[in-house]
Design an enzyme around this catalytic site. Structure first.
Site, short mmCIF file in Angstrom:
data_model
loop_
_atom_site.label_atom_id
_atom_site.label_comp_id
_atom_site.label_asym_id
_atom_site.label_seq_id
_atom_site.Cartn_x
_atom_site.Cartn_y
_atom_site.Cartn_z
N HIS A 60 0.84 -1.20 0.00
CA HIS A 60 0.00 0.00 0.00
C HIS A 60 0.87 1.26 0.00
O HIS A 60 0.63 2.20 -0.77
CB HIS A 60 -0.91 -0.03 1.23
N GLU A 61 1.89 1.26 0.85
CA GLU A 61 2.78 2.43 0.92
C GLU A 61 3.61 2.59 -0.35
O GLU A 61 3.82 3.70 -0.84
CB GLU A 61 3.67 2.34 2.16
N GLU A 80 -6.40 6.85 -1.13
CA GLU A 80 -6.34 5.64 -0.31
C GLU A 80 -6.96 4.46 -1.05
O GLU A 80 -6.43 3.34 -1.00
CB GLU A 80 -7.04 5.87 1.03
N HIS A 118 1.50 4.22 -2.92
CA HIS A 118 1.43 5.68 -2.75
C HIS A 118 2.61 6.36 -3.44
O HIS A 118 2.45 7.37 -4.12
CB HIS A 118 1.45 6.03 -1.26
#
EC number: 3.4.24.-
Length: 293
Positions: free
Chosen positions: A139-140, A222, A143
């Protein structure tokens, strides 16, 4: 760089058009051009300084320690996993840090895709399985690959600029109206006290409205980072990670850090002011494939 240039040109174009409209309607003062420049410098300047210093400020805020050489198997796993995911996502290996916090959390920051940082809490390492942690790391990394930090900074810069510019213009009009013939007084802003009070009130009000715009984008990104994590680590792992976040302590990170973290604060007056969508909505979006590309 192309993204930054396009945002800056768009912002400049809108400001110029707005200035021309003011000029044509005759409500512009001789200081509007200077105000446009000042608003741009303050609006974008603060946002870009924060972006350039983001890694240093984030590490300082949470007391994080960058892993230079892995000291144990967990740190080695972190580095290996992020290295693999970064290669899959087409970005340079970010710095990796660990910080002490009881909540399950992680964040990514940095001024560029190829000069970024991923940090994880000790609460995450202690309470998540490897599969769940892998999904959070993905997820990071997503980003970073999506350029979310830069885009968020540009959006913040634009709304800051317009909040300053429009509130000062309206304050100038209000002060001039309340002081009568301002040109005779030789003060283009009219009554200085009225100008100051009105501009401060308007900046506060417009700032609250503008925050709903930045928070909308934060929630939107997100969903896309969750979808990116599903591609890198698998949707079931990402869903399991989000389910695990429900069991976490309320995030302990500073409010200024919340938009960066995977686990945002759940308590807010309205979802409009939340930096993260509710966890159930994120899980539903993953299951439906709504944000899958």
């Amino acid at each position: 760089m192309m993204r930054i240039a396009l945002f800056l040109l768009t912002n400049l174009g809108v400001m110029v058009v707005f200035g021309l409209i003011l000029s044509l309607t005759g409500i512009q003062s001789s200081s509007v051009m200077g105000l446009m420049i000042m608003a741009g410098l303050f609006g974008f300047g603060g946002a870009f300084v924060s972006l350039l210093m983001s890694k240093w400020m984030a590490l300082r805020s949470v007391g994080g320690e960058v892993i230079e050489q892995p000291r144990n198997e967990t740190e080695r796993w972190l580095l290996d996993t992020i290295a693999k995911q970064s290669q899959q996502a087409g970005i340079a290996m970010p710095q990796v840090a660990i910080y002490h916090a009881p909540d399950i959390n992680a964040f990514a920051t940095g001024a560029r895709r190829d000069a970024s940082l991923v940090a994880v809490s000790t609460g995450l390492l202690q309470n998540m399985s490897r599969d769940e942690a892998e999904a959070v790391l993905a997820h990071e990394v997503s980003h970073i690959a999506n350029g979310d930090m830069v885009t968020m900074t540009l959006i913040q810069g634009i709304v800051n600029t317009f909040v300053i510019f429009i509130s000062r213009i309206l304050a100038q009009l209000a002060a001039g109206f309340m002081s009568g013939d301002r040109e005779e007084e030789g003060n283009s802003n009219g009554n200085p006290m009225v100008y100051f009070v009105v501009s401060m009130v308007l900046e506060l009000v417009f700032g609250i409205v503008a925050s709903t715009i930045t928070m909308w984008f934060s929630r939107h990104r997100e969903f896309h980072a969750d979808a990116g994590a599903a591609r890198l680590a698998g949707s079931e792992k990402m869903i399991a990670a989000l389910q695990r976040l429900k069991t976490s302590y309320e995030p302990q990170e500073a409010s200024s850090m919340m938009a960066l973290c995977i686990n945002g604060k759940s308590k807010s007056i309205s979802e409009l002011f939340m930096s993260h969508p509710p966890l159930d909505k994120r899980i539903e979006a993953l299951r439906s494939g709504q944000y899958a590309r």
